[in-house]
Write a protein that holds these residues in place. Structure first.
Motif, PDB file in Angstrom:
ATOM      1  N   PRO A  90     -31.580  40.699  12.065  1.00 43.09           N
ATOM      2  CA  PRO A  90     -31.401  39.316  12.539  1.00 43.09           C
ATOM      3  C   PRO A  90     -31.613  38.254  11.470  1.00 43.09           C
ATOM      4  CG  PRO A  90     -32.818  40.572  14.032  1.00 43.09           C
ATOM      5  CD  PRO A  90     -32.678  41.376  12.769  1.00 43.09           C
ATOM      6  N   TYR A  91     -32.198  38.636  10.319  1.00 41.38           N
ATOM      7  CA  TYR A  91     -32.608  37.623   9.340  1.00 41.38           C
ATOM      8  C   TYR A  91     -31.847  37.696   8.022  1.00 41.38           C
ATOM      9  CZ  TYR A  91     -36.421  38.013  12.666  1.00 41.38           C
ATOM     10  OH  TYR A  91     -37.146  38.099  13.832  1.00 41.38           O
ATOM     11  N   VAL A  92     -30.894  38.635   7.918  1.00 42.20           N
ATOM     12  CA  VAL A  92     -30.242  38.822   6.613  1.00 42.20           C
ATOM     13  C   VAL A  92     -29.377  37.629   6.224  1.00 42.20           C
ATOM     14  CG1 VAL A  92     -30.291  41.336   6.688  1.00 42.20           C
ATOM     15  CG2 VAL A  92     -28.354  40.106   7.715  1.00 42.20           C
ATOM     16  N   ARG A  93     -29.033  36.772   7.201  1.00 45.47           N
ATOM     17  CA  ARG A  93     -28.238  35.573   6.879  1.00 45.47           C
ATOM     18  C   ARG A  93     -29.119  34.390   6.464  1.00 45.47           C
ATOM     19  NH1 ARG A  93     -26.239  37.961  11.472  1.00 45.47           N
ATOM     20  NH2 ARG A  93     -23.992  38.356  11.625  1.00 45.47           N
ATOM     21  N   ASP A  94     -30.437  34.539   6.596  1.00 47.97           N
ATOM     22  CA  ASP A  94     -31.338  33.428   6.286  1.00 47.97           C
ATOM     23  C   ASP A  94     -31.451  33.224   4.778  1.00 47.97           C
ATOM     24  OD1 ASP A  94     -31.771  33.244   8.960  1.00 47.97           O
ATOM     25  OD2 ASP A  94     -33.776  34.121   8.933  1.00 47.97           O
ATOM     26  N   PRO A  95     -31.493  31.955   4.326  1.00 47.48           N
ATOM     27  CA  PRO A  95     -31.703  31.697   2.899  1.00 47.48           C
ATOM     28  C   PRO A  95     -33.012  32.313   2.416  1.00 47.48           C
ATOM     29  CG  PRO A  95     -31.018  29.692   4.033  1.00 47.48           C
ATOM     30  CD  PRO A  95     -31.299  30.712   5.095  1.00 47.48           C
ATOM     31  N   PHE A  96     -32.974  32.899   1.237  1.00 46.96           N
ATOM     32  CA  PHE A  96     -34.123  33.496   0.549  1.00 46.96           C
ATOM     33  C   PHE A  96     -34.572  34.835   1.144  1.00 46.96           C
ATOM     34  CE2 PHE A  96     -34.835  29.036  -0.755  1.00 46.96           C
ATOM     35  CZ  PHE A  96     -34.834  29.229  -2.123  1.00 46.96           C
ATOM     36  N   PHE A  97     -33.924  35.285   2.214  1.00 42.40           N
ATOM     37  CA  PHE A  97     -34.356  36.577   2.762  1.00 42.40           C
ATOM     38  C   PHE A  97     -33.730  37.698   1.937  1.00 42.40           C
ATOM     39  CE2 PHE A  97     -34.063  40.367   5.331  1.00 42.40           C
ATOM     40  CZ  PHE A  97     -35.332  40.450   5.869  1.00 42.40           C
ATOM     41  N   THR A  98     -34.558  38.580   1.418  1.00 42.42           N
ATOM     42  CA  THR A  98     -34.062  39.708   0.641  1.00 42.42           C
ATOM     43  C   THR A  98     -35.088  40.829   0.668  1.00 42.42           C
ATOM     44  OG1 THR A  98     -33.253  40.436  -1.535  1.00 42.42           O
ATOM     45  CG2 THR A  98     -35.035  38.828  -1.526  1.00 42.42           C
ATOM     46  N   THR A  99     -34.587  42.040   0.589  1.00 49.68           N
ATOM     47  CA  THR A  99     -35.462  43.210   0.451  1.00 49.68           C
ATOM     48  C   THR A  99     -35.369  43.785  -0.953  1.00 49.68           C
ATOM     49  OG1 THR A  99     -33.698  44.662   1.276  1.00 49.68           O
ATOM     50  CG2 THR A  99     -35.249  43.784   2.896  1.00 49.68           C
ATOM     51  N   LYS A 100     -34.616  43.118  -1.821  1.00 53.72           N
ATOM     52  CA  LYS A 100     -34.452  43.583  -3.198  1.00 53.72           C
ATOM     53  C   LYS A 100     -35.650  43.161  -4.041  1.00 53.72           C
ATOM     54  CE  LYS A 100     -29.474  42.760  -2.760  1.00 53.72           C
ATOM     55  NZ  LYS A 100     -28.336  41.944  -3.269  1.00 53.72           N
ATOM     56  N   THR A 101     -35.927  43.955  -5.040  1.00 58.04           N
ATOM     57  CA  THR A 101     -37.015  43.595  -5.957  1.00 58.04           C
ATOM     58  C   THR A 101     -36.611  42.425  -6.837  1.00 58.04           C
ATOM     59  OG1 THR A 101     -36.205  45.265  -7.512  1.00 58.04           O
ATOM     60  CG2 THR A 101     -37.944  45.925  -5.977  1.00 58.04           C
ATOM     61  N   VAL A 102     -35.305  42.307  -7.114  1.00 58.77           N
ATOM     62  CA  VAL A 102     -34.780  41.196  -7.900  1.00 58.77           C
ATOM     63  C   VAL A 102     -33.628  40.588  -7.125  1.00 58.77           C
ATOM     64  CG1 VAL A 102     -33.704  40.479 -10.045  1.00 58.77           C
ATOM     65  CG2 VAL A 102     -35.456  42.280 -10.078  1.00 58.77           C
ATOM     66  N   GLY A 103     -33.628  39.272  -6.984  1.00 58.66           N
ATOM     67  CA  GLY A 103     -32.548  38.616  -6.266  1.00 58.66           C
ATOM     68  C   GLY A 103     -33.079  37.409  -5.526  1.00 58.66           C
ATOM     69  N   ALA A 104     -32.201  36.418  -5.354  1.00 61.83           N
ATOM     70  CA  ALA A 104     -32.618  35.180  -4.704  1.00 61.83           C
ATOM     71  C   ALA A 104     -32.513  35.265  -3.193  1.00 61.83           C
ATOM     72  CB  ALA A 104     -31.763  34.015  -5.213  1.00 61.83           C
ATOM     73  N   GLY A 105     -31.774  36.228  -2.667  1.00 61.30           N
ATOM     74  CA  GLY A 105     -31.619  36.349  -1.223  1.00 61.30           C
ATOM     75  C   GLY A 105     -30.759  35.269  -0.620  1.00 61.30           C
ATOM     76  N   MET A 106     -29.797  34.761  -1.392  1.00 58.70           N
ATOM     77  CA  MET A 106     -28.936  33.685  -0.909  1.00 58.70           C
ATOM     78  C   MET A 106     -27.518  34.156  -0.630  1.00 58.70           C
ATOM     79  SD  MET A 106     -30.873  31.019  -0.776  1.00 58.70           S
ATOM     80  CE  MET A 106     -29.722  29.659  -0.681  1.00 58.70           C
ATOM     81  N   GLY A 107     -27.214  35.431  -0.877  1.00 64.96           N
ATOM     82  CA  GLY A 107     -25.838  35.920  -0.792  1.00 64.96           C
ATOM     83  C   GLY A 107     -25.205  35.732   0.578  1.00 64.96           C
ATOM     84  N   LEU A 108     -25.782  36.346   1.613  1.00 69.98           N
ATOM     85  CA  LEU A 108     -25.185  36.258   2.945  1.00 69.98           C
ATOM     86  C   LEU A 108     -25.358  34.872   3.560  1.00 69.98           C
ATOM     87  CD1 LEU A 108     -26.071  39.758   4.432  1.00 69.98           C
ATOM     88  CD2 LEU A 108     -23.859  38.947   3.598  1.00 69.98           C
ATOM     89  N   ALA A 109     -26.412  34.159   3.171  1.00 71.23           N
ATOM     90  CA  ALA A 109     -26.553  32.770   3.621  1.00 71.23           C
ATOM     91  C   ALA A 109     -25.394  31.935   3.095  1.00 71.23           C
ATOM     92  CB  ALA A 109     -27.886  32.196   3.146  1.00 71.23           C
ATOM     93  N   LEU A 110     -25.013  32.175   1.832  1.00 74.17           N
ATOM     94  CA  LEU A 110     -23.879  31.485   1.220  1.00 74.17           C
ATOM     95  C   LEU A 110     -22.590  31.854   1.943  1.00 74.17           C
ATOM     96  CD1 LEU A 110     -23.131  29.791  -1.476  1.00 74.17           C
ATOM     97  CD2 LEU A 110     -22.359  32.008  -2.308  1.00 74.17           C
ATOM     98  N   VAL A 111     -22.412  33.151   2.221  1.00 73.98           N
ATOM     99  CA  VAL A 111     -21.196  33.621   2.900  1.00 73.98           C
ATOM    100  C   VAL A 111     -21.066  32.964   4.267  1.00 73.98           C
ATOM    101  CG1 VAL A 111     -20.061  35.646   3.891  1.00 73.98           C
ATOM    102  CG2 VAL A 111     -21.182  35.817   1.659  1.00 73.98           C
ATOM    103  N   GLN A 112     -22.157  32.943   5.034  1.00 78.10           N
ATOM    104  CA  GLN A 112     -22.091  32.367   6.379  1.00 78.10           C
ATOM    105  C   GLN A 112     -21.773  30.887   6.325  1.00 78.10           C
ATOM    106  OE1 GLN A 112     -24.037  33.805   9.860  1.00 78.10           O
ATOM    107  NE2 GLN A 112     -25.432  32.068   9.823  1.00 78.10           N
ATOM    108  N   ARG A 113     -22.349  30.175   5.370  1.00 75.49           N
ATOM    109  CA  ARG A 113     -22.083  28.735   5.288  1.00 75.49           C
ATOM    110  C   ARG A 113     -20.624  28.472   4.918  1.00 75.49           C
ATOM    111  NH1 ARG A 113     -26.042  24.073   3.025  1.00 75.49           N
ATOM    112  NH2 ARG A 113     -24.610  22.332   3.260  1.00 75.49           N
ATOM    113  N   ILE A 114     -20.073  29.274   4.028  1.00 73.86           N
ATOM    114  CA  ILE A 114     -18.664  29.110   3.652  1.00 73.86           C
ATOM    115  C   ILE A 114     -17.755  29.394   4.846  1.00 73.86           C
ATOM    116  CG2 ILE A 114     -16.796  30.127   2.273  1.00 73.86           C
ATOM    117  CD1 ILE A 114     -18.845  30.432  -0.007  1.00 73.86           C
TER     118      ILE A 114
END
Length: 393
Positions: free
Chosen positions: A333-357
């Motif tokens: 439920p939270y993968v679209r949220d800004p800054f949410f990530t389970t990666k050790t490196v990454g800003a967690g903005m990818g899917l948030a960016l996709v959804q906004r576009i």
């Protein structure tokens, strides 16, 4: 005082008017019953219907003469779908209740389902004569309105709970994302100060400080890109040009990582979307990058990724699927949220960016995933017919 002759004349006149008075009384009674907003039925001993108005006949779905002729027991007691409705009447009779009020569902002969309010009273005399007065009101619309309001309130509560959970995850993600590089910068800067007499150590420490600062800068850049997304410059884009280019970029990315990419591309010719080319390219690249990174635990194996265009519910979906690590149910439920990530490196903005576009393109982002089995992402956009797209271009 009246004389005996006058009294006799009055009595004679009264006897002559009695039939008219009785008829008038019946007419008034009938008009009162028919003008009632609720249905009324009077049931006598043995289940015989003694009186019923048209409102009740309309509610129950039976002709009035049928109710009067056949009686309560024949019409309702044996009806399997109206057990609760029948019990309401039987309980009043058995317990001799007065003003019993219940709300029950009732199924008409035409299978219409109504929610009724029933007010029943048991009446009897000393001669073992009894009757039942039943008032019925159709409150189906009120019940449905109540159910809709209840469902809306529950949906609002769930949305607020999810928003609260999202904000909590956002705060935790921001803290996590920023804390690590800040702590690294502070720690290695202190080490550099303590070992300033050893240029080699200072240089190594400063390299780590530099890397952490660069990570913070990438996060800041991702946020700037996210908030700077505005209305796009819409144009008609042929997918048989766009998707192969996206596939080429993904192959180049896989080669740079030394990954064995197995890419399946399926793009029907002459399919078009109306979109901002730069924004849609950025969104598609972000989704493809996630699909490639879903195999980060795999060192030497193949990384199958599929990219396809599909017609879906009147829209055109760009579908990216992988067979990587998948997304745990608790994170989905939270993968679209800004800054949410389970990666050790990454800003967690990818899917948030996709959804906004996609939101700016009147589109939808749909994600299906199973933990450990893979993920399918569908970027749904309004479909553009070929003829319309040619005119628009």
């Amino acid at each position: 005082m009246h004389t005996p002759a006058v009294n006799e004349a009055c009595n004679h006149s009264s006897d002559q008017n009695a039939p008219f008075a009785n008829a008038l009384q019946e007419m008034v009674q009938e008009n009162v019953l028919e003008s009632m907003p609720s249905g009324l039925m009077i049931v006598g001993k043995g289940g015989r219907v003694l009186q019923v108005n048209s409102t009740l006949a309309a509610i129950l779905g039976f002709p009035r003469d049928v109710l009067l002729r056949q009686g309560w027991s024949v019409l309702f007691i044996d009806h399997p779908d109206n057990a609760e409705f029948n019990d309401t009447i039987l309980d009043v009779i058995q317990e001799e209740q007065v003003r019993n009020i219940r709300q029950v569902w009732y199924v008409r002969p035409d299978n219409r389902r109504l929610f009724l309010e029933i007010i029943s009273s048991f009446l009897h005399d000393d001669q073992d004569n009894w009757g039942l007065v039943v008032l019925v009101r159709d409150i189906t619309e009120l019940r449905l309105l109540h159910d809709r309001e209840k469902a809306a309130l529950e949906q609002k509560r769930l949305a607020e709970q999810q928003r609260a959970d999202s904000l909590n995850n956002l705060a935790l993600s921001i803290a996590h994302q920023i804390r690590n590089p800040v702590m690294t910068i502070g720690g290695f800067a202190n080490l550099a100060l303590r070992n300033r007499q050893d240029p080699a150590k200072v240089a190594a420490y400063l390299e780590t400080v530099k890397d952490s600062a660069a990570r913070l800068e990438r996060m800041a850049q991702a946020v700037r890109e996210f908030v700077s997304i505005g209305p796009g410059k819409m144009t008609v884009i042929p997918l048989d040009d766009m998707l192969p280019e996206a596939a080429r970029r993904l192959r180049a990315r896989a080669e740079k990582l030394g990954a064995r990419l197995k890419l399946a591309l399926d793009c029907p010719r002459e399919w078009h979307v109306r979109a901002d080319p730069e924004q849609l390219t950025a969104a598609l690249d972000a989704v493809l990058e996630n699909a490639l990174e879903a195999y980060e635990a795999i060192q030497d194996g193949e990384r199958p990724v599929s990219l396809a265009a599909r017609r879906l519910n009147g829209m055109l979906a760009l579908v990216v699927a992988d067979k990587g690590r998948g997304i745990p149910d608790k994170d989905l439920p939270y993968v679209r949220d800004p800054f949410f990530t389970t990666k050790t490196v990454g800003a967690g903005m990818g899917l948030a960016l996709v959804q906004r576009i996609l939101a700016g393109h009147a589109g939808l982002l749909e994600i299906d995933s199973r933990d450990g089995e893979g993920t399918e992402v569908r970027m749904c956009l309004p479909f553009v017919d070929t003829d319309d797209s040619l005119q628009a271009s």
